[in-house]
Design a protein around this motif. Structure first.
Motif, PDB file in Angstrom:
ATOM      1  N   GLN A 216     -16.815 -14.354  37.435  1.00  0.00           N
ATOM      2  CA  GLN A 216     -16.093 -13.122  37.768  1.00  0.00           C
ATOM      3  C   GLN A 216     -16.419 -12.119  36.658  1.00  0.00           C
ATOM      4  OE1 GLN A 216     -11.890 -13.885  38.480  1.00  0.00           O
ATOM      5  NE2 GLN A 216     -12.355 -15.952  39.213  1.00  0.00           N
TER       6      GLN A 216
ATOM      7  N   LYS B  22     -13.544 -15.609  33.960  1.00  0.00           N
ATOM      8  CA  LYS B  22     -13.493 -14.164  33.738  1.00  0.00           C
ATOM      9  C   LYS B  22     -14.422 -13.836  32.573  1.00  0.00           C
ATOM     10  CE  LYS B  22      -8.864 -13.075  35.486  1.00  0.00           C
ATOM     11  NZ  LYS B  22      -8.536 -14.415  36.013  1.00  0.00           N
TER      12      LYS B  22
ATOM     13  N   ASN C 183     -16.360 -19.159  38.210  1.00  0.00           N
ATOM     14  CA  ASN C 183     -14.986 -18.650  38.362  1.00  0.00           C
ATOM     15  C   ASN C 183     -14.334 -18.241  37.049  1.00  0.00           C
ATOM     16  OD1 ASN C 183     -14.886 -18.924  41.195  1.00  0.00           O
ATOM     17  ND2 ASN C 183     -14.423 -21.107  41.006  1.00  0.00           N
TER      18      ASN C 183
ATOM     19  N   LEU D 177     -16.780  -6.826  39.242  1.00  0.00           N
ATOM     20  CA  LEU D 177     -15.416  -6.576  39.725  1.00  0.00           C
ATOM     21  C   LEU D 177     -14.836  -5.272  39.194  1.00  0.00           C
ATOM     22  CD1 LEU D 177     -13.987 -10.199  39.551  1.00  0.00           C
ATOM     23  CD2 LEU D 177     -14.903  -8.966  41.530  1.00  0.00           C
TER      24      LEU D 177
END
Length: 329
Positions: free
Chosen positions: A172, A148, A146, A191
């Protein structure tokens, strides 16, 4: 088995890949911990043309470059008799010794990766340098779930494989790459993919995370490039510089307190313990199994002939790592 003959692309002097000379040689006798591999394929990597250009620290005239190869074991030293002749293996060669740009390569028997049945020799030859580098980079950070994460310059072989490892681990992931790779990255679960050719690519990237910071950045471009990204990392975040070393933290002391990590796969030949080498080779085999089972993928391979090796290495240099060449021996 005596007087084995080989053909090898030999380095004569610092310069371009086209200066390599093809020579016939007699393979030397093995030391007790070595194995002789009859190569079926050779993987080309950016480190190859870089060293041909600059010359390795211990290179002399007629040195054989090349770090990646795959083939079968045809002879073993006295301490490597447990390795069965005919075994399919791939390897990452020691940069200080003769390498893979040959029909035959001698390497330490501890430094080979066994090729799973579902994996072709061509895929195995393309695997060691980029994928083990990606794995070592991935393992530098204790937790990516989780988080970034930015992979800067993800279009190359290292960034492409690293991106898959990160997504599989629950990160992510955001990437920068040339536009032609974007759809493939988005399909695998990235993403956002941003074209690094845009003049305002940093701002476009930060907009996609609501102008927050990244927990982790993996940079595949250069030490200077990585240094310029450090202010995009959050408190107690990580910068993993894959292509070059970040020499110092340019951010003010006692602020975000980010951690800097350097990567040097080739250093394992000199500095890693036997236990560390064994673990790396085992991990390599596991990753190859994952590739064979389609969990992870390599970039598309461009396969060509042994006689074309210098030309394709020059193309690799001129195309800035956008093509993955594998040479059939």
């Amino acid at each position: 088995m005596t007087n084995i003959k080989s053909q090898s692309w030999c380095w004569i002097e610092k310069g371009e890949p086209e200066k390599l000379i093809l020579k016939d040689q007699t393979v030397r006798q093995l030391e007790e911990q070595e194995v002789l591999i009859e190569n079926s394929y050779i993987g080309l990597n950016p480190v190859d043309w870089k060293l041909i250009s600059s010359g390795g620290a211990n290179w002399k005239k007629n040195h054989i470059p090349g770090v990646d190869g795959a083939g079968i074991v045809i002879k073993t030293g006295n301490k490597m008799k447990h390795i069965q002749l005919g075994t399919r293996v791939c390897y990452h060669a020691d940069l200080n010794k003769n390498g893979s740009f040959s029909t035959h390569t001698i390497t330490n028997g501890k430094n080979i990766i066994y090729i799973p049945e579902k994996v072709s020799d061509s895929t195995a030859a393309a695997f060691p340098c980029p994928c083990l580098t990606a794995w070592q980079s991935f393992k530098k950070v204790p937790d990516v779930v989780n988080k970034k994460v930015l992979v800067s310059g993800a279009g190359g072989s290292v960034g492409y494989f690293l991106t898959q490892l990160l997504i599989d681990a629950g990160a992510q992931v955001y990437v920068t790459s040339s536009k032609k790779h974007h759809q493939k990255f988005l399909k695998m679960g990235v993403l956002n993919a941003v074209d690094y050719n845009l003049t305002d690519w940093k701002n476009v990237l930060l907009q996609s995370i609501n102008h927050n910071s990244f927990d982790i950045i993996f940079d595949t471009v250069s030490g200077i490039h990585a240094t310029g990204l450090m202010n995009m990392i959050s408190y107690y975040g990580h910068m993993v510089a894959i292509q070059d070393r970040v020499k110092e933290n340019t951010l003010p002391a006692f602020t975000t307190c980010i951690s800097l990590h350097e990567i040097a796969l080739g250093a394992f030949h000199t500095y890693a313990s036997d236990a560390q080498i064994a673990d790396l080779m085992i991990q390599g085999e596991k990753l190859l199994n994952d590739i064979g089972n389609s969990k992870f993928n390599l970039r598309d391979l461009n396969i060509s002939d042994f006689e074309q090796l210098p030309r394709h290495l020059a193309e690799l240099k001129n195309n800035n790592s956008e093509i993955k060449y594998v040479i059939k021996v």
